[in-house]
Scaffold this motif. Structure first.
Motif, short mmCIF file in Angstrom:
data_model
loop_
_atom_site.label_atom_id
_atom_site.label_comp_id
_atom_site.label_asym_id
_atom_site.label_seq_id
_atom_site.Cartn_x
_atom_site.Cartn_y
_atom_site.Cartn_z
N GLU A 34 0.76 -1.36 0.09
CA GLU A 34 -0.04 0.01 -0.05
C GLU A 34 0.83 1.21 0.11
OE1 GLU A 34 -3.58 1.88 2.79
OE2 GLU A 34 -2.18 0.87 3.55
N ALA A 41 -5.65 -0.15 -0.78
CA ALA A 41 -5.86 0.22 0.75
C ALA A 41 -5.91 -1.34 1.17
CB ALA A 41 -7.47 0.79 0.99
N GLY A 43 -7.94 -3.53 3.00
CA GLY A 43 -9.69 -3.82 3.29
C GLY A 43 -9.63 -5.20 3.80
N ILE A 44 -11.09 -5.54 3.57
CA ILE A 44 -11.55 -6.85 4.32
C ILE A 44 -10.76 -8.25 3.74
CG2 ILE A 44 -13.56 -7.03 2.85
CD1 ILE A 44 -13.33 -8.28 6.58
N ASP A 45 -10.63 -7.97 2.32
CA ASP A 45 -9.85 -9.18 1.57
C ASP A 45 -8.84 -9.51 2.39
OD1 ASP A 45 -12.12 -9.27 0.10
OD2 ASP A 45 -11.17 -8.50 -1.79
#
Length: 281
Positions: A34, A41, A43-45
């Motif tokens: 990042e 970003a 993220g949830i993944d």
């Protein structure tokens, strides 16, 4: 065996501190991507990837304890979990359940991640059941270490020179730690016919091999420092040179089990230093 003991057994056999390091390593890898503009970003993944990878590792630790029970009873009887806090049957069921859940969680990231987890679970089982006892079998752990770092890029279609360098460094230092662990646990390894490096080549040969891996790892990081040319990162690794020299001296002088135990802890500190360096690249 009551439920609290079962839960305690699962937590102990899963090597929670090691899982924490795996999670931190993948998070730092994602942060590095990042920071350098490869990943939009975290993220949830990314979090699903981290959790699923930790679950794969947890299942691997449990199945390894399941197959290594006799060796562990000789080498570290006070730290044996499977057969005491966790029955062998429940250990096998927990390994299966955690591994299946890891693959399912990986599927929510992508089918490719699920496929990598399936491969890793299968390889960890085969390693614990067979490869762990043959010469150079520990290369599997080094390879899986590299895979866990590269997976952060692979999961999101990112090809990163940074990740490749850290994956190679991680594989080298973990390989060194595994060889040192075998040297520490030599009595059990020899008694049960494990063809570890020090059994086949002797302690002097094992130390020489560790030296070769260390030099290769240092040259790799020197090349990476040259390519990146980040002052803070350069100074950070230059500050580690005394620690690497100290490690080499301690390794050369080591001839007792407690010496190898200290060296194993030393490698854990080097691993942590490598992981934290991802934050400044």
């Amino acid at each position: 065996m009551n439920t609290p003991n079962w839960i305690k057994g699962i937590l102990l056999a899963s090597r929670m501190p090691n899982l924490f390091i795996i999670g931190i390593t993948q998070w730092c890898s994602a942060f590095m991507l990042e920071r350098n503009g490869f990943l939009p970003a975290i993220g949830i993944d990314v979090w699903l990837l981290i959790v699923s990878t930790m679950m794969v590792a947890a299942g691997g630790y449990i199945i390894n304890d399941y197959y290594d029970l006799k060796i562990d009873l000789m080498n570290r009887p006070d730290k044996v979990v499977v057969g005491r806090d966790l029955s062998r049957r429940k250990a096998l069921l927990t390994h299966t359940g955690v591994s299946v859940m890891a693959i399912l969680v990986g599927w929510f990231v992508s089918w490719q991640v699920a496929a990598v987890h399936l491969f890793s679970v299968t390889l960890l089982w085969y390693y614990s059941n067979y490869l762990r006892r043959i010469f150079m079998g520990k290369t599997v752990i080094a390879m899986l270490t590299a895979m866990s770092i590269l997976l952060v890029g692979f999961a999101f279609g990112i090809v990163s020179y940074h990740l490749m360098a850290f994956a190679a460094f991680g594989a080298a230092i973990v390989w060194i730690r595994e060889i040192i662990k075998d040297m520490e646990n030599a009595p059990g390894e020899t008694a049960f016919g494990v063809e570890s490096v020090q059994v086949v080549w002797g302690y002097r040969g094992a130390k020489t091999f560790i030296g070769i891996i260390t030099i290769a790892g240092c040259l790799l990081m020197a090349f990476f420092i040259y390519k990146v040319r980040t002052p803070v990162f350069t100074y950070y690794y230059l500050a580690l040179i005394p620690a690497i020299i100290l490690f080499a001296v301690l390794l050369a002088r080591a001839d007792r089990r407690q010496h190898y135990r200290r060296l194993r802890h030393f490698t854990n500190l080097l691993i942590l230093a490598g992981v934290l360096s991802m934050l400044i690249v």
